[in-house]
Design an enzyme around this catalytic site. Structure first.
Site, PDB file in Angstrom:
ATOM      1  N   SER A 198      93.160   3.833   1.807  1.00 53.02           N
ATOM      2  CA  SER A 198      93.721   4.424   0.594  1.00 53.02           C
ATOM      3  C   SER A 198      93.833   3.341  -0.463  1.00 53.02           C
ATOM      4  CB  SER A 198      95.108   5.006   0.868  1.00 53.02           C
ATOM      5  OG  SER A 198      95.766   5.352  -0.342  1.00 53.02           O
ATOM      6  N   TYR A 245     103.361   3.892   3.948  1.00 53.62           N
ATOM      7  CA  TYR A 245     101.999   4.444   4.003  1.00 53.62           C
ATOM      8  C   TYR A 245     100.987   3.415   3.515  1.00 53.62           C
ATOM      9  CZ  TYR A 245      98.020   7.429   2.712  1.00 53.62           C
ATOM     10  OH  TYR A 245      96.764   7.979   2.569  1.00 53.62           O
TER      11      TYR A 245
END
Length: 252
Positions: A143, A157
């Site tokens: 990501s 995350y």
């Protein structure tokens, strides 16, 4: 045309579903993994089949080793494994680090890091020429948050995806001589329902004006990058982490 079985984790929605549909068109027998929404997974498999492709569905939580082993047993029953897309992952509600519970952190790391590593472990056992395999490809999902840090949002995350970046490079070097290529894509803001699962259903619309391209990316754009990394056209590409972020992940 591609041959063999491609296992895609978390393939009932978003990037995973788009990748499954493109992989079916490319010729793979696609194993569509899902954790809870069987109907959505069956719809993806049905879309592949209606276009003349081959697909099967298997339930499993990548946070569970027993489930992962069952998923790979299902894939084995479909034929020779040709690749793995480590797509399954979770976010959580926006929070500062000093607000995060141990339960949240353990869930984040178990699914986003440990699950991906265990899935890759099982794929290597089947793909590696050292184990009698014929080689293949692994694509991990990172990501843009791994570069940006996601402060006051989900640093946990972002940290998990940073670990995926490191894992991608390390595993690529480890198995490069065994016929396996290991790469990753690093999506930016993509228009999928993962934002809603993190409590921000309007996040894409709210952020579009601030994005370099003034729009979010699509799941299909990510899927095309994944399929390229799996293909023979990327035969000398391993250990690469491809930004699919519309320039969002480019640091100053």
């Amino acid at each position: 045309m591609a041959e063999g079985v491609l296992l895609i984790t978390g393939a009932s929605r978003g990037i995973g579903a788009a990748t499954a549909i493109l992989a079916g068109r490319a010729g793979y027998h696609v194993v569509v993994n899902y954790v809870g929404n069987q109907a959505a997974a069956e719809t993806v498999a049905g879309t592949i089949a209606s276009a003349g492709g081959r697909a099967s569905v298997v339930q499993g939580d990548v946070g569970s080793e027993a489930d992962i082993l069952r998923m790979f047993a299902h894939a084995d029953a479909q034929g020779r494994l040709a690749g793995l897309v480590n797509n399954a992952g979770v976010v959580d509600l926006s929070a500062r680090v000093d607000e995060m519970s141990l339960e949240r952190l353990e869930r984040m790391m178990r699914i986003n890091i440990i699950g991906s590593i265990v899935c890759a472990r099982e794929a290597v056992k089947r793909l590696s020429t050292m184990h009698g395999g014929e080689g293949g490809g692994i694509v991990n999902l990172s990501s843009a948050a791994a570069k940006l840090g996601a402060p006051a949002n989900y640093v946990d995350y972002a940290s998990a995806k940073g670990a995926i970046d490191t894992f991608t490079v390390g595993l690529a070097k480890e198995v490069a001589a065994e016929g396996i290529r290991v790469n990753a894509i690093r999506p930016g803001i993509i228009a999928t329902d993962i934002h809603a699962s993190g409590g921000q259903p309007d996040r894409v619309a709210e952020m579009e004006a601030s994005l370099p391209m003034k729009r979010a990316g699509t799941a299909e754009e990510c899927a095309k990058a994944i399929l390229w990394l799996l293909s023979d056209e990327a035969s000398y590409t391993t250990g690469a982490i491809l930004d699919v972020s519309g320039a969002r992940a480019i640091l100053p």
